[in-house]
Write a protein that holds these residues in place. Structure first.
Motif, PDB file in Angstrom:
ATOM      1  N   PHE A  54       0.872  -1.178   0.000  1.00 12.00           N
ATOM      2  CA  PHE A  54       0.000   0.000   0.000  1.00 12.00           C
ATOM      3  C   PHE A  54       0.906   1.224   0.000  1.00 12.00           C
ATOM      4  CE2 PHE A  54      -1.831   3.403   2.577  1.00 12.00           C
ATOM      5  CZ  PHE A  54      -2.857   3.772   1.720  1.00 12.00           C
ATOM      6  N   ASP A  55       0.607   2.175  -0.907  1.00  3.43           N
ATOM      7  CA  ASP A  55       1.462   3.348  -1.057  1.00  3.43           C
ATOM      8  C   ASP A  55       0.577   4.591  -0.951  1.00  3.43           C
ATOM      9  OD1 ASP A  55       3.065   5.405  -2.031  1.00  3.43           O
ATOM     10  OD2 ASP A  55       4.124   4.078  -3.412  1.00  3.43           O
ATOM     11  N   ASP A  56       0.709   5.282   0.175  1.00  3.27           N
ATOM     12  CA  ASP A  56      -0.199   6.417   0.420  1.00  3.27           C
ATOM     13  C   ASP A  56       0.055   7.552  -0.577  1.00  3.27           C
ATOM     14  OD1 ASP A  56      -2.401   7.212   1.961  1.00  3.27           O
ATOM     15  OD2 ASP A  56      -1.131   8.759   2.914  1.00  3.27           O
ATOM     16  N   GLU A  57       1.323   7.672  -0.989  1.00  2.00           N
ATOM     17  CA  GLU A  57       1.662   8.714  -1.956  1.00  2.00           C
ATOM     18  C   GLU A  57       0.872   8.491  -3.252  1.00  2.00           C
ATOM     19  OE1 GLU A  57       5.821   8.698  -2.811  1.00  2.00           O
ATOM     20  OE2 GLU A  57       5.818  10.776  -3.502  1.00  2.00           O
ATOM     21  N   LEU A  58       0.739   7.236  -3.627  1.00  3.54           N
ATOM     22  CA  LEU A  58      -0.014   6.890  -4.843  1.00  3.54           C
ATOM     23  C   LEU A  58      -1.496   7.230  -4.654  1.00  3.54           C
ATOM     24  CD1 LEU A  58      -0.528   5.485  -7.584  1.00  3.54           C
ATOM     25  CD2 LEU A  58      -0.593   3.304  -6.345  1.00  3.54           C
ATOM     26  N   ARG A  59      -2.037   6.842  -3.499  1.00  2.84           N
ATOM     27  CA  ARG A  59      -3.472   7.076  -3.242  1.00  2.84           C
ATOM     28  C   ARG A  59      -3.794   8.569  -3.347  1.00  2.84           C
ATOM     29  NH1 ARG A  59      -6.575   8.688   0.717  1.00  2.84           N
ATOM     30  NH2 ARG A  59      -4.750   9.047   2.051  1.00  2.84           N
ATOM     31  N   VAL A  60      -2.916   9.369  -2.723  1.00  5.63           N
ATOM     32  CA  VAL A  60      -3.159  10.816  -2.721  1.00  5.63           C
ATOM     33  C   VAL A  60      -3.021  11.367  -4.140  1.00  5.63           C
ATOM     34  CG1 VAL A  60      -2.281  13.029  -1.844  1.00  5.63           C
ATOM     35  CG2 VAL A  60      -2.438  11.050  -0.311  1.00  5.63           C
ATOM     36  N   ALA A  61      -1.938  10.925  -4.832  1.00  4.63           N
ATOM     37  CA  ALA A  61      -1.694  11.441  -6.190  1.00  4.63           C
ATOM     38  C   ALA A  61      -2.822  11.036  -7.133  1.00  4.63           C
ATOM     39  CB  ALA A  61      -0.358  10.922  -6.705  1.00  4.63           C
ATOM     40  N   TRP A  62      -3.296   9.815  -6.959  1.00  4.48           N
ATOM     41  CA  TRP A  62      -4.333   9.282  -7.866  1.00  4.48           C
ATOM     42  C   TRP A  62      -5.581  10.156  -7.839  1.00  4.48           C
ATOM     43  CZ3 TRP A  62      -3.719   5.451 -11.326  1.00  4.48           C
ATOM     44  CH2 TRP A  62      -4.857   5.021 -12.002  1.00  4.48           C
ATOM     45  N   ALA A  63      -5.960  10.521  -6.643  1.00  7.76           N
ATOM     46  CA  ALA A  63      -7.191  11.309  -6.487  1.00  7.76           C
ATOM     47  C   ALA A  63      -7.092  12.640  -7.233  1.00  7.76           C
ATOM     48  CB  ALA A  63      -7.463  11.536  -5.003  1.00  7.76           C
ATOM     49  N   LYS A  64      -5.864  13.128  -7.417  1.00  9.95           N
ATOM     50  CA  LYS A  64      -5.704  14.440  -8.069  1.00  9.95           C
ATOM     51  C   LYS A  64      -5.553  14.326  -9.585  1.00  9.95           C
ATOM     52  CE  LYS A  64      -3.371  16.354  -4.038  1.00  9.95           C
ATOM     53  NZ  LYS A  64      -2.059  16.546  -3.502  1.00  9.95           N
ATOM     54  N   LEU A  65      -5.488  13.107 -10.111  1.00 10.43           N
ATOM     55  CA  LEU A  65      -5.255  12.949 -11.558  1.00 10.43           C
ATOM     56  C   LEU A  65      -6.508  13.249 -12.356  1.00 10.43           C
ATOM     57  CD1 LEU A  65      -3.289   9.566 -11.801  1.00 10.43           C
ATOM     58  CD2 LEU A  65      -2.389  11.864 -12.219  1.00 10.43           C
ATOM     59  N   PRO A  66      -6.357  13.840 -13.557  1.00 14.70           N
ATOM     60  CA  PRO A  66      -7.520  14.000 -14.428  1.00 14.70           C
ATOM     61  C   PRO A  66      -8.079  12.611 -14.774  1.00 14.70           C
ATOM     62  CG  PRO A  66      -5.568  15.072 -15.368  1.00 14.70           C
ATOM     63  CD  PRO A  66      -5.127  14.345 -14.145  1.00 14.70           C
ATOM     64  N   VAL A  67      -9.372  12.535 -14.990  1.00 16.37           N
ATOM     65  CA  VAL A  67     -10.019  11.238 -15.228  1.00 16.37           C
ATOM     66  C   VAL A  67      -9.405  10.530 -16.437  1.00 16.37           C
ATOM     67  CG1 VAL A  67     -12.234  10.141 -15.809  1.00 16.37           C
ATOM     68  CG2 VAL A  67     -12.151  11.993 -14.130  1.00 16.37           C
ATOM     69  N   ALA A  68      -9.104  11.298 -17.494  1.00 17.26           N
ATOM     70  CA  ALA A  68      -8.541  10.677 -18.699  1.00 17.26           C
ATOM     71  C   ALA A  68      -7.216   9.992 -18.382  1.00 17.26           C
ATOM     72  CB  ALA A  68      -8.334  11.733 -19.786  1.00 17.26           C
TER      73      ALA A  68
ATOM     74  N   ASN B 181      -8.087  -1.872 -10.274  1.00 22.61           N
ATOM     75  CA  ASN B 181      -8.874  -1.047  -9.355  1.00 22.61           C
ATOM     76  C   ASN B 181      -8.109  -0.762  -8.062  1.00 22.61           C
ATOM     77  OD1 ASN B 181     -10.930  -0.767 -11.130  1.00 22.61           O
ATOM     78  ND2 ASN B 181     -12.086  -2.559 -10.381  1.00 22.61           N
ATOM     79  N   GLY B 182      -7.196  -1.683  -7.712  1.00 17.61           N
ATOM     80  CA  GLY B 182      -6.378  -1.482  -6.517  1.00 17.61           C
ATOM     81  C   GLY B 182      -5.509  -0.234  -6.615  1.00 17.61           C
ATOM     82  N   LEU B 183      -5.098   0.110  -7.839  1.00 21.85           N
ATOM     83  CA  LEU B 183      -4.230   1.283  -8.031  1.00 21.85           C
ATOM     84  C   LEU B 183      -4.838   2.532  -7.402  1.00 21.85           C
ATOM     85  CD1 LEU B 183      -2.768   1.520 -11.661  1.00 21.85           C
ATOM     86  CD2 LEU B 183      -1.584   0.986  -9.537  1.00 21.85           C
ATOM     87  N   ALA B 184      -6.142   2.726  -7.652  1.00 21.56           N
ATOM     88  CA  ALA B 184      -6.829   3.923  -7.168  1.00 21.56           C
ATOM     89  C   ALA B 184      -6.792   3.999  -5.644  1.00 21.56           C
ATOM     90  CB  ALA B 184      -8.266   3.915  -7.663  1.00 21.56           C
TER      91      ALA B 184
END
Ligand code: GAP
Length: 669
Positions: A463-477, A513-516
């Motif tokens: 589990f990578d919290d940096e990824l979780r936070v960054a993912w939420a900020k990514l444009p949907v595309a 789906n785990g990536l998100a």
């Protein structure tokens, strides 16, 4: 590719190894055991130094690598998951006569005359025993008249077509008064009688250019009598064909090899008192799998975060079919392996927006957060080359082999082998030497952790919290694009490992789906080196012959082992000029004791000082320190100084004893 006919250099290296106690044949007093080697006093020191330097460079000098020391025998399930039980095999071809096996891809080309034999006739019956007297008589007669009357030295005498002609002649109506019924009966009897003595197993033997054809006949006779137990066999020669550079014949016996078959290389044993199928265990064929199996434990206890590595040094065992080139391919050997876990490229892109793209000229000296697998792979290749340079193997002695897509394992994205130009390495037609593998650096994707997750049922993702936070900020595309790429890679993995497509598609979607949520399975870059191959490379590289001619014109050639001081088995020889002067001896012993806690010192007071230097040169000792009368103050200004002699150029200078330790430490570290 041609192999040097006689490898003098290699012979000299092997002979020095035994003479000076670097490497001995295992179990030598019992005739040895193929593929196993022992390290003598100098070899053991050399090996320790190499492993210690690797450990230093790969773990202690880094913040991002932790160590592991796992057992040699592990759950056999590990080897099922890793694929070793099913696929860790070499394609082998066997000689039907000697039962010796050769690797299908390593058969040396041979030319000559290939003699084909269809079978053999023997003294006693095969198959259905003869009951009818007449039957036996006729059969016996055919054999005696046709074949046994002469020794089968000439191929003509034993050709099957001649035998057929003989039988036909015997039953011709003009040669007999038999009635047609009697004749037909006789023909049947002769044929059956012969067939009853006929072993129908064919064999082909090569009489290599320059060898008489009889050598091949002899092999055929040996095959029928020794292997098929035909009594006094007469091989039935059929035809002869010219073979040009054929890779189908055993290099020693000349017999045509059987079809290639896979041969699993793992050595197995039983755990517990019952030798049953369920108690089979394997001696590990690589150290890497323990690292994958312990990945979660190390991650949780070492406070490391991806990217990070786990390093291990230890024994590995492979039942190599053709151990060869001294220790190069052994059955018991040591590996130094690092599994360096990295974020998948999609994760890097999600967090950093881009992935560093290394060019062939990029100098990847220190890791950056936006490195994808290609940068990490290149970095580790370079890092490993820097290691080799640091212990005396210059770039000129090394080579590279970038595995082609056809050579790569299905899960690997790239693999670069670092080669060393061994004395036995082959030359191409232009005389260039590529070298043989010292170490492989593989980009193994997320295959290993995924396999252990599947086979053990335990999650291997992080589990990578940096990824979780960054993912939420990514444009949907962007999210969609990354999801699709990750999903495709995972789908590939599931499908290639045999999961039915529908199920694989569902699992790949779940993985993506785990990536998100900040979850992924790390990928791995694996620099995997062999200790024994490195030792052999260091010995071959150090071996130098020096010829000196004295004033009277007499030449003497001695061997100087020019090891880098970091790996040299003995770092310094300490010698009193004379052994019968207690003042010199006591001072020399004091110098020895001063240095001993820090390095391997050899104290030598036997023979002339020149002989003692020569002995140390041959052992590869980079420095010799001599305690003489000036050390004791004969010339007051030289009190407490010693002579230091350099192995590689024989030069000498004086040094204060107080400066000796820091000086030597600066050279050997
Ligand atoms: N975990 C990956 C792995 O084991 P490998 O190429 O099979 O990869 C890595 O082995 C290194 O181990 C090789 O580059 C070589 O130095 C050493 N090695 C492999 N088989 C060996 C053998 N039979 N004898 C000596 N060294 C061997």
């Amino acid at each position: 590719m041609a192999e040097p006919k006689e490898n003098l250099q290699m012979e000299k290296v092997v002979s020095l190894c035994k003479r000076r106690g670097f490497i001995f044949q295992s179990s030598e007093i019992y005739g040895g055991i193929n593929g196993f080697w022992d390290y003598g006093p100098l070899g053991a020191e050399l090996k320790r130094n190499v492993k210690e330097l690797w450990w230093q460079a790969m773990t202690r000098q880094r913040d991002d690598v932790a160590g592991l020391e796992a057992t040699i025998i592990m759950s056999p399930k590990i080897w099922k998951a890793s694929g070793h039980v099913d696929t860790f095999a070499d394609l082998m071809r066997e000689c039907p006569l000697t039962k010796k096996r050769v690797r299908a891809d390593q058969v040396e080309p041979q030319s000559g005359k290939a003699l084909y034999f269809l079978g053999a006739i023997g003294d006693s019956n095969f198959g259905i025993p003869a009951t009818d007297n007449q039957f036996t008589d006729f059969g016996q007669k055919a054999i005696e008249e046709y074949v046994l009357k002469d020794k089968p030295s000439s191929l003509e005498q034993i050709s099957i077509s001649k035998l057929t002609a003989y039988v036909e002649e015997l039953i011709k109506p003009s040669n007999t008064n038999d009635t047609p019924e009697q004749l037909a009966n006789k023909a049947q009897i002769i044929a059956t009688g012969t067939i009853n003595r006929l072993c129908k197993q064919p064999i082909t033997v090569l009489a290599p250019n320059g060898k008489p054809q009889e050598s091949a006949v002899k092999k055929a006779v040996e095959f029928y009598s020794e292997i098929l137990k035909v009594k006094n066999p007469i091989p039935l020669f059929w035809q002869i064909k010219q073979a040009e550079n054929s890779v189908d014949f055993h290099p020693e016996s000349g017999v045509l090899l059987n079809e290639a078959r896979p041969f699993n290389l793992m050595l197995q044993t039983y755990v517990g008192p019952i030798q049953s199928e369920e108690n089979i265990a394997y001696l590990r064929p690589e150290t890497a799998q323990a690292i994958f199996a312990q990945f979660k434990n190390v991650l949780e206890t070492s406070r490391q975060k991806v990217p990070f590595g786990i390093a291990q040094v230890g024994k590995a065992f492979r039942n190599e079919v053709t151990p060869r080139n001294f220790t190069f391919r052994s059955r018991e050997f040591e590996q130094m392996e690092l599994e360096f876990f990295i974020k998948p490229d999609e994760v890097i892109e999600a967090i950093h927006g881009n992935i560093a793209a290394p060019t062939p000229n990029s100098q990847l000296l220190s890791p950056e957060p936006n490195w994808g697998w290609q940068a990490w792979h290149k970095y580790w290749v370079e890092e490993r080359v820097r290691f080799y340079e640091g212990i005396g193997l210059s770039r000129e002695t090394l080579g590279f082999h970038h595995q082609t897509p056809a050579e790569l394992a299905h899960y690997a994205r790239a693999c670069t082998d670092i080669l060393f130009k061994f004395p036995f390495s082959k030359k191409d037609e232009n005389g260039n030497v590529a070298g043989d593998e010292l170490e492989g650096i593989a980009a193994r994707s997320d295959f290993d952790l995924s396999q252990h997750a599947r086979f053990s049922g335990k999650p291997m993702g992080v589990f990578d919290d940096e990824l979780r936070v960054a993912w939420a900020k990514l444009p949907v595309a962007k999210q969609k694009d990354l999801l699709m790429r990750y999903q495709e890679n995972r789908l590939n993995y599931h499908v290639k490992t045999g999961v039915p497509f529908d199920q694989a598609a569902k699992q790949a979607t779940d993985d993506a789906n785990g990536l998100a949520k900040g979850q992924y399975i790390p990928h791995v870059i694996e620099p995997s080196a062999g200790v024994d191959r490195l030792i052999l490379a260091l010995i071959a590289n150090a071996y130098t012959e020096v010829t000196k001619t004295d004033d009277k014109g007499k030449s003497e050639t001695t061997v100087v082992m020019k090891f880098h001081p970091r790996v040299a088995p003995v770092k310094v020889g300490v010698m009193p000029l004379l052994k019968n002067k207690p003042e010199l001896v006591n001072k020399a012993l004091a110098v020895r004791d001063l240095l001993r806690p820090w390095m391997n010192v050899f104290y030598d007071d036997g023979g002339s000082i020149g002989r003692r230097y020569a002995r140390q040169d041959e052992a590869g000792t980079p420095f010799c320190v001599t305690i003489d009368f000036d050390t004791l103050g004969e010339k007051p200004e030289l009190l407490d100084t010693v002579t230091i002699r350099y192995r590689d150029d024989g030069k000498q200078e004086r040094l204060k004893i107080s400066e000796l330790l820091p000086f030597l430490l600066s050279k050997i570290r």
